[in-house]
Design a protein around this motif. Structure first.
Motif, PDB file in Angstrom:
ATOM      1  N   ARG A 176      65.978  61.123  -4.844  1.00  0.00           N
ATOM      2  CA  ARG A 176      65.341  62.155  -5.875  1.00  0.00           C
ATOM      3  C   ARG A 176      63.750  62.370  -5.892  1.00  0.00           C
ATOM      4  N   ILE A 177      63.663  62.078  -4.741  1.00  0.00           N
ATOM      5  CA  ILE A 177      61.992  62.134  -4.576  1.00  0.00           C
ATOM      6  C   ILE A 177      61.918  63.057  -3.144  1.00  0.00           C
ATOM      7  N   PHE A 178      62.391  61.736  -1.552  1.00  0.00           N
ATOM      8  CA  PHE A 178      61.952  62.852  -0.479  1.00  0.00           C
ATOM      9  C   PHE A 178      62.764  63.988  -0.424  1.00  0.00           C
ATOM     10  N   LEU A 179      64.113  63.584  -0.563  1.00  0.00           N
ATOM     11  CA  LEU A 179      64.934  64.461   0.047  1.00  0.00           C
ATOM     12  C   LEU A 179      64.206  66.604  -0.758  1.00  0.00           C
ATOM     13  N   PRO A 180      64.790  66.100  -2.231  1.00  0.00           N
ATOM     14  CA  PRO A 180      64.101  67.737  -3.030  1.00  0.00           C
ATOM     15  C   PRO A 180      62.830  67.953  -2.663  1.00  0.00           C
ATOM     16  N   PHE A 181      61.904  67.446  -3.226  1.00  0.00           N
ATOM     17  CA  PHE A 181      60.468  67.498  -2.366  1.00  0.00           C
ATOM     18  C   PHE A 181      60.488  68.490  -1.022  1.00  0.00           C
ATOM     19  N   SER A 182      60.824  67.786   0.050  1.00  0.00           N
ATOM     20  CA  SER A 182      60.965  68.464   1.251  1.00  0.00           C
ATOM     21  C   SER A 182      61.717  69.621   1.194  1.00  0.00           C
ATOM     22  N   PHE A 183      62.221  69.318   1.233  1.00  0.00           N
ATOM     23  CA  PHE A 183      63.614  70.906   0.627  1.00  0.00           C
ATOM     24  C   PHE A 183      62.490  71.972   0.284  1.00  0.00           C
ATOM     25  N   ILE A 184      62.360  71.813  -1.122  1.00  0.00           N
ATOM     26  CA  ILE A 184      60.993  72.953  -1.605  1.00  0.00           C
ATOM     27  C   ILE A 184      59.874  73.336  -0.914  1.00  0.00           C
ATOM     28  N   ILE A 185      58.955  72.386  -0.177  1.00  0.00           N
ATOM     29  CA  ILE A 185      58.243  72.545   0.422  1.00  0.00           C
ATOM     30  C   ILE A 185      58.367  73.469   1.350  1.00  0.00           C
ATOM     31  N   THR A 186      59.634  72.899   2.377  1.00  0.00           N
ATOM     32  CA  THR A 186      60.711  73.619   3.758  1.00  0.00           C
ATOM     33  C   THR A 186      60.191  75.100   3.418  1.00  0.00           C
ATOM     34  N   LEU A 187      60.741  75.130   2.239  1.00  0.00           N
ATOM     35  CA  LEU A 187      61.415  76.418   1.736  1.00  0.00           C
ATOM     36  C   LEU A 187      59.775  77.420   1.727  1.00  0.00           C
ATOM     37  N   VAL A 188      58.581  76.696   1.094  1.00  0.00           N
ATOM     38  CA  VAL A 188      57.513  77.170   0.367  1.00  0.00           C
ATOM     39  C   VAL A 188      56.776  77.672   2.106  1.00  0.00           C
ATOM     40  N   LEU A 189      56.803  76.252   2.938  1.00  0.00           N
ATOM     41  CA  LEU A 189      56.141  76.880   4.667  1.00  0.00           C
ATOM     42  C   LEU A 189      57.123  78.098   5.277  1.00  0.00           C
ATOM     43  N   VAL A 190      58.405  77.724   5.337  1.00  0.00           N
ATOM     44  CA  VAL A 190      59.442  79.424   5.998  1.00  0.00           C
ATOM     45  C   VAL A 190      58.755  80.504   4.963  1.00  0.00           C
ATOM     46  N   ALA A 191      58.281  80.867   4.034  1.00  0.00           N
ATOM     47  CA  ALA A 191      58.059  81.727   3.310  1.00  0.00           C
ATOM     48  C   ALA A 191      56.067  82.591   3.802  1.00  0.00           C
ATOM     49  N   GLN A 193      55.610  82.067   6.802  1.00  0.00           N
ATOM     50  CA  GLN A 193      54.968  81.842   8.829  1.00  0.00           C
ATOM     51  C   GLN A 193      55.327  80.606   9.156  1.00  0.00           C
ATOM     52  N   VAL A 194      55.361  79.647   9.010  1.00  0.00           N
ATOM     53  CA  VAL A 194      55.947  78.048   9.469  1.00  0.00           C
ATOM     54  C   VAL A 194      57.473  78.293  10.477  1.00  0.00           C
ATOM     55  N   PRO A 195      57.958  78.149  11.476  1.00  0.00           N
ATOM     56  CA  PRO A 195      58.926  78.596  12.218  1.00  0.00           C
ATOM     57  C   PRO A 195      59.676  77.431  12.104  1.00  0.00           C
ATOM     58  N   GLN A 196      61.079  78.015  11.723  1.00  0.00           N
ATOM     59  CA  GLN A 196      62.342  77.246  11.495  1.00  0.00           C
ATOM     60  C   GLN A 196      63.935  77.667  11.937  1.00  0.00           C
ATOM     61  N   THR A 197      63.782  77.052  13.437  1.00  0.00           N
ATOM     62  CA  THR A 197      64.913  77.729  14.533  1.00  0.00           C
ATOM     63  C   THR A 197      65.071  76.477  15.025  1.00  0.00           C
ATOM     64  N   LEU A 198      66.270  76.852  15.817  1.00  0.00           N
ATOM     65  CA  LEU A 198      66.673  75.850  17.018  1.00  0.00           C
ATOM     66  C   LEU A 198      66.423  76.845  18.006  1.00  0.00           C
ATOM     67  N   ASP A 199      66.056  77.606  17.917  1.00  0.00           N
ATOM     68  CA  ASP A 199      66.465  78.806  19.552  1.00  0.00           C
ATOM     69  C   ASP A 199      65.038  78.290  20.887  1.00  0.00           C
ATOM     70  N   PRO A 200      65.617  78.601  21.383  1.00  0.00           N
ATOM     71  CA  PRO A 200      64.429  77.910  22.660  1.00  0.00           C
ATOM     72  C   PRO A 200      62.452  78.721  22.209  1.00  0.00           C
ATOM     73  N   THR A 201      62.290  78.360  23.350  1.00  0.00           N
ATOM     74  CA  THR A 201      60.830  78.881  23.688  1.00  0.00           C
ATOM     75  C   THR A 201      60.879  80.455  23.548  1.00  0.00           C
ATOM     76  N   LEU A 202      59.565  80.956  22.615  1.00  0.00           N
ATOM     77  CA  LEU A 202      59.319  82.242  22.693  1.00  0.00           C
ATOM     78  C   LEU A 202      59.025  82.784  24.733  1.00  0.00           C
ATOM     79  N   THR A 203      59.191  83.578  25.037  1.00  0.00           N
ATOM     80  CA  THR A 203      58.601  83.895  26.356  1.00  0.00           C
ATOM     81  C   THR A 203      58.156  85.282  26.000  1.00  0.00           C
ATOM     82  N   VAL A 204      56.454  85.589  26.079  1.00  0.00           N
ATOM     83  CA  VAL A 204      55.688  86.188  25.813  1.00  0.00           C
ATOM     84  C   VAL A 204      55.108  86.765  27.163  1.00  0.00           C
ATOM     85  N   HIS A 205      54.776  87.636  27.285  1.00  0.00           N
ATOM     86  CA  HIS A 205      53.910  88.474  28.610  1.00  0.00           C
ATOM     87  C   HIS A 205      52.170  88.369  28.003  1.00  0.00           C
ATOM     88  N   THR A 206      51.739  88.262  28.635  1.00  0.00           N
ATOM     89  CA  THR A 206      49.533  88.539  28.249  1.00  0.00           C
ATOM     90  C   THR A 206      49.659  89.819  28.575  1.00  0.00           C
TER      91      THR A 206
END
Length: 559
Positions: A176-191, A193-206
């Motif tokens: 009633r508290i931690f799961l529903p509140f966390s689910f809502i805040i997770t969606l807000v943070l993803v919106a 630009q906070v990452p939520q993925t199981l992909d491996p590390t990003l490879t970038v060229h500087t």
């Protein structure tokens, strides 16, 4: 503009206290309410799966044993997973197994809601152990602390022989508290630009043509429960200073409110249980008074900058920005620091090792007192402990048997409260002294002089207060520090919990005494002042000497 930012966040918090406190009260009142329609079916299924059929009330001893037994099982499972994580799935970058003493420290840390990290999140654990061990324990440790706080409140406010059922409280705290509140805040943070993925590390060229690996992963899910559960462990090494964990001032405010709102609402919940809302507002007012003092010290100190640099005519108009993110500035950094040490979260958006001496002293002070809102239930329980102590002292002054909420406070309760009060400074100061007596301890100090004292003191204070933040200049990933801080976290968590459950068990069995003209009122402004004075007096008597050796001496030296 700085002050306006701070005032707006505090105003939003004040608006959230009553509705959240009311909601939490309905969750744990065990009376039929609207939340049953949403969560009742799921909870009944869980009760059936775990064999909890009658959900009868427990004595304080059974409640404490249930808490310890469940926590012990989770500790064993989590430790084993950390020791074999390299051969488990969801390990895209091939992180190795965690070393034995570090595994001990980590599992105790997360089970005690401390989340002290002697490892860097992106390289110390895998995606699987981040989710199955770290994130799972963020839910279970927060729910454990919440359950104990509710049981304590029941014990001092209700009439009966039991303080509730631990497993029912634990399940409700999650569903009633931690799961529903966390689910809502997770969606807000993803919106945002906070990452939520199981992909491996990003490879970038500087721009210079080099190849760089950037760690990502299921960050948002951990960030939400990390703050809502006042846990504080970072998915990434630099915690909420990292732009993936906390990309903007808006996410910064969301994270501040996430870790602050529930602890701040618990005094109002207590007032509802006590059938006297003024009782809750008195506790809230005492907490907020102390918070504003610490916040003022932190902000003014960081805004004034480093006296040594100011003496060199270096432009310090922006204040002390060392170790802080430009996107947050002084105001949001000072507010985050004060909230995270008040709510014993341990999440950081700036490096506390680079705080000015008085800024560091403020963070230390909140953890030493451990009553300024506190983590999930810790602050409320500790503040009520001081409230009972304040009533006892006032009773001695007028020669009357002290009463709290209609129950007499007698030697048994005061002995248990004394144990809780004395244990906290002992498990901070004794290991701090030990660290300075051994090369194993002194060898980790990166900064000589008074700041080195602050580094060691902060580590053990953070561990004892179940906070988890640190002065990161300390080289603490060694067997000595892993074992000693692990023991401090364990005793800091469970000694006070068991002692206060025993107090609740003692008071719940007592008959209420009628209020008379001689009854000392605990629901007015006078008692707020007495409560604040009691906290400050006890804190000064136990910690002022070591504070003088560390941050105060460093401050005077810089000047």
């Amino acid at each position: 503009m700085d002050i306006l930012q701070i005032v707006i966040v505090i105003a939003i918090l004040a608006l959230l206290v009553k509705p959240l406190g009311t909601y939490v009260y309905h969750v744990f009142s065990n009376e039929a309410n609207r939340t049953d329609r949403l969560f009742g079916g799921t909870e009944r299924l869980i009760y059936k799966l775990i064999g909890l059929h009658k959900r009868q009330g427990m004595t304080w001893k059974v409640y404490a044993l249930s808490l310890l037994a469940m926590n012990a099982v989770l500790v064993v499972l989590g430790y084993l997973l950390l020791r074999v994580q390299s051969i488990l799935p969801l390990n895209p970058v091939g992180n190795g197994n965690m070393e034995a003493s570090l595994s001990f420290n980590t599992i105790i840390s997360f089970m005690t809601n401390t989340n002290l990290q002697h490892y860097s999140g992106e390289s110390g654990v895998t995606y699987l152990t981040q989710m199955v061990v770290i994130t799972m324990m963020m839910f279970t440790s927060a729910a454990s602390g919440f359950s104990v706080a509710v049981a304590f409140v029941r014990g001092i406010t209700s009439k009966g022989l039991t303080i509730g059922n631990f497993f029912e409280d634990f399940v409700k705290a999650n569903t009633r508290i931690f799961l529903p509140f966390s689910f809502i805040i997770t969606l807000v943070l993803v919106a945002l630009q906070v990452p939520q993925t199981l992909d491996p590390t990003l490879t970038v060229h500087t721009l210079q043509g080099a190849v760089q690996q950037i760690a990502i992963g299921p960050v948002a899910a951990l960030e939400s429960i990390k703050h809502i559960g006042t846990n504080g462990g970072g998915f990434l090494g630099v915690n909420s200073a990292h732009p993936f964990e906390n990309p903007s001032p808006l996410t910064n405010v969301i994270e501040i409110l996430s870790m602050w709102a529930l602890p701040a609402s618990l005094p109002y919940m207590y007032g509802r249980f006590a059938r006297n809302k003024k009782q809750g507002w008195v506790i809230f007012a005492a907490m907020m008074s102390l918070f504003l003092i610490f916040l003022s010290v932190t902000y003014i100190s960081e805004k004034a900058g480093n006296p040594a640099l100011n003496a060199l005519s270096i432009d310090a108009s922006q204040g002390s920005m060392e170790g802080k993110e430009v996107r947050f500035g002084i105001a949001q950094s000072a507010l985050f620091t004060t909230v995270t040490t008040a709510a014993t979260t341990g999440s950081v958006n700036n490096m506390h090792d680079t705080l000015t001496p008085l800024g560091g002293m403020s963070a230390l002070g909140e953890m030493m007192l451990n009553v300024v809102f506190g983590g999930k239930g810790v602050g409320l329980v500790n503040m009520l402990m001081y409230a009972i102590l304040g009533v006892f002292i006032c009773g001695l002054m007028v020669g009357r048997t002290p009463e709290f909420l209609g129950r007499k406070i007698e030697p048994r309760e005061m002995k248990l409260i004394a144990i809780a009060i004395l244990a906290h400074p002992f498990i901070i100061l004794a290991p701090t002294a030990l660290a300075f007596l051994t090369e194993l301890g002194k060898g980790a100090i990166s900064n000589p002089g008074f700041h080195g004292i602050s580094q060691v003191l902060y580590e053990y204070t953070s561990s004892a207060a179940n906070n988890g933040s640190g002065f990161e200049g300390l080289g603490d990933n060694t067997p000595f520090w892993n074992i000693t801080t692990g023991l401090v976290m364990f005793f800091g968590r469970y000694i006070s919990m068991i002692a206060m459950l025993a107090v609740a068990g003692s008071l719940v069995r007592k008959s209420t005494v009628p209020e008379t003209i001689g009854t000392f009122r605990t629901d007015n402004v006078l008692f707020t002042a007495i409560l604040v004075g009691t906290v400050v007096l006890i804190g000064a008597l136990t910690f002022l000497p070591v504070i003088a050796l560390g941050p105060v001496a460093e401050f005077l030296t810089l000047r």
